[in-house]
Design a protein around this motif. Sequence first.
Motif, short mmCIF file in Angstrom:
data_model
loop_
_atom_site.label_atom_id
_atom_site.label_comp_id
_atom_site.label_asym_id
_atom_site.label_seq_id
_atom_site.Cartn_x
_atom_site.Cartn_y
_atom_site.Cartn_z
N GLU A 58 0.84 -1.16 0.21
CA GLU A 58 0.17 0.18 0.01
C GLU A 58 0.92 1.23 -0.04
N HIS A 59 0.41 2.24 -0.53
CA HIS A 59 1.07 3.79 -0.24
C HIS A 59 -0.03 4.56 -0.28
N VAL A 60 0.58 5.85 0.21
CA VAL A 60 -0.27 7.04 0.56
C VAL A 60 -0.88 7.53 -0.96
N GLY A 61 -2.16 7.54 -1.02
CA GLY A 61 -2.46 8.02 -2.66
C GLY A 61 -3.02 9.22 -2.45
N GLY A 62 -3.35 9.73 -1.23
CA GLY A 62 -3.85 11.18 -1.34
C GLY A 62 -4.18 11.56 0.52
N PHE A 63 -4.40 12.61 0.74
CA PHE A 63 -4.53 13.13 2.11
C PHE A 63 -5.85 14.33 2.20
N TRP A 64 -5.96 14.46 3.51
CA TRP A 64 -6.46 15.70 4.10
C TRP A 64 -5.90 16.35 5.18
N VAL A 65 -5.73 17.49 5.40
CA VAL A 65 -5.39 18.06 6.51
C VAL A 65 -6.74 18.90 6.95
N ILE A 66 -7.23 18.63 8.18
CA ILE A 66 -8.36 19.16 8.69
C ILE A 66 -8.18 19.70 9.93
N LYS A 67 -8.85 20.80 10.47
CA LYS A 67 -8.99 21.15 11.73
C LYS A 67 -10.07 20.54 12.69
N ALA A 68 -10.06 20.08 13.60
CA ALA A 68 -11.05 19.39 14.65
C ALA A 68 -10.56 19.49 16.04
N GLU A 116 -14.23 10.92 13.18
CA GLU A 116 -15.46 11.11 12.59
C GLU A 116 -15.39 11.47 11.02
N TRP A 117 -14.42 12.33 10.77
CA TRP A 117 -14.12 12.73 9.40
C TRP A 117 -13.31 11.70 8.54
N GLY A 118 -12.63 10.78 9.45
CA GLY A 118 -11.86 9.44 8.98
C GLY A 118 -12.94 8.60 8.52
N ARG A 119 -13.91 8.53 9.35
CA ARG A 119 -14.96 7.44 8.84
C ARG A 119 -15.56 7.84 7.76
N LYS A 120 -15.99 9.01 7.53
CA LYS A 120 -16.55 9.47 6.45
C LYS A 120 -15.60 9.36 5.15
N ALA A 121 -14.03 9.58 5.31
CA ALA A 121 -13.20 9.61 4.17
C ALA A 121 -13.04 8.30 3.80
N THR A 122 -12.96 7.46 4.81
CA THR A 122 -12.78 5.93 4.35
C THR A 122 -14.01 5.30 3.59
N ARG A 123 -15.64 5.89 3.95
CA ARG A 123 -16.47 5.46 3.11
C ARG A 123 -16.23 5.99 1.82
#
Length: 121
Positions: free
Chosen positions: A75-85, A93-100
């Motif tokens: 596996e490799h990193v294919g993309g990302f978000w930087v968020i404020k929480a 919770e954002w991670g749950r939405k992202a994986t879906r």
Amino acid sequence: MKQYLLSVYHPEGDIPEPEVIEKINADVLALNAEIQQAGAWVFAGGLFPSSTATVVRVEGGDVLITDGPFAEGKEHVGGFWVIKAPDLDSALEWGRKATRACTVPVEVRPFQDEAPEGAGN
């Protein structure tokens, strides 16, 4: 508010069918809009495959540049978000939405706290 990195892990060489890619793209765009509307957006981006990577490292006092990923992996990193929480639970919770949306694993990791202003100057 803390910042978190949501790293999207893609299986190496696993390319979904075009209709699956279209659905994923639509879901990611919708998630991006939701993150922005919630005021949690800092930055996001997709990456080319790990085969396009160039590694820069120090070895024996010299700086070496080599083609390819730093480490071989499935596996490799294919993309990302930087968020404020406000906290880890909110970031997860954002991670749950992202994986879906992406249909692949997403790692959630906090950034280290910034040094107080004036420190180290």
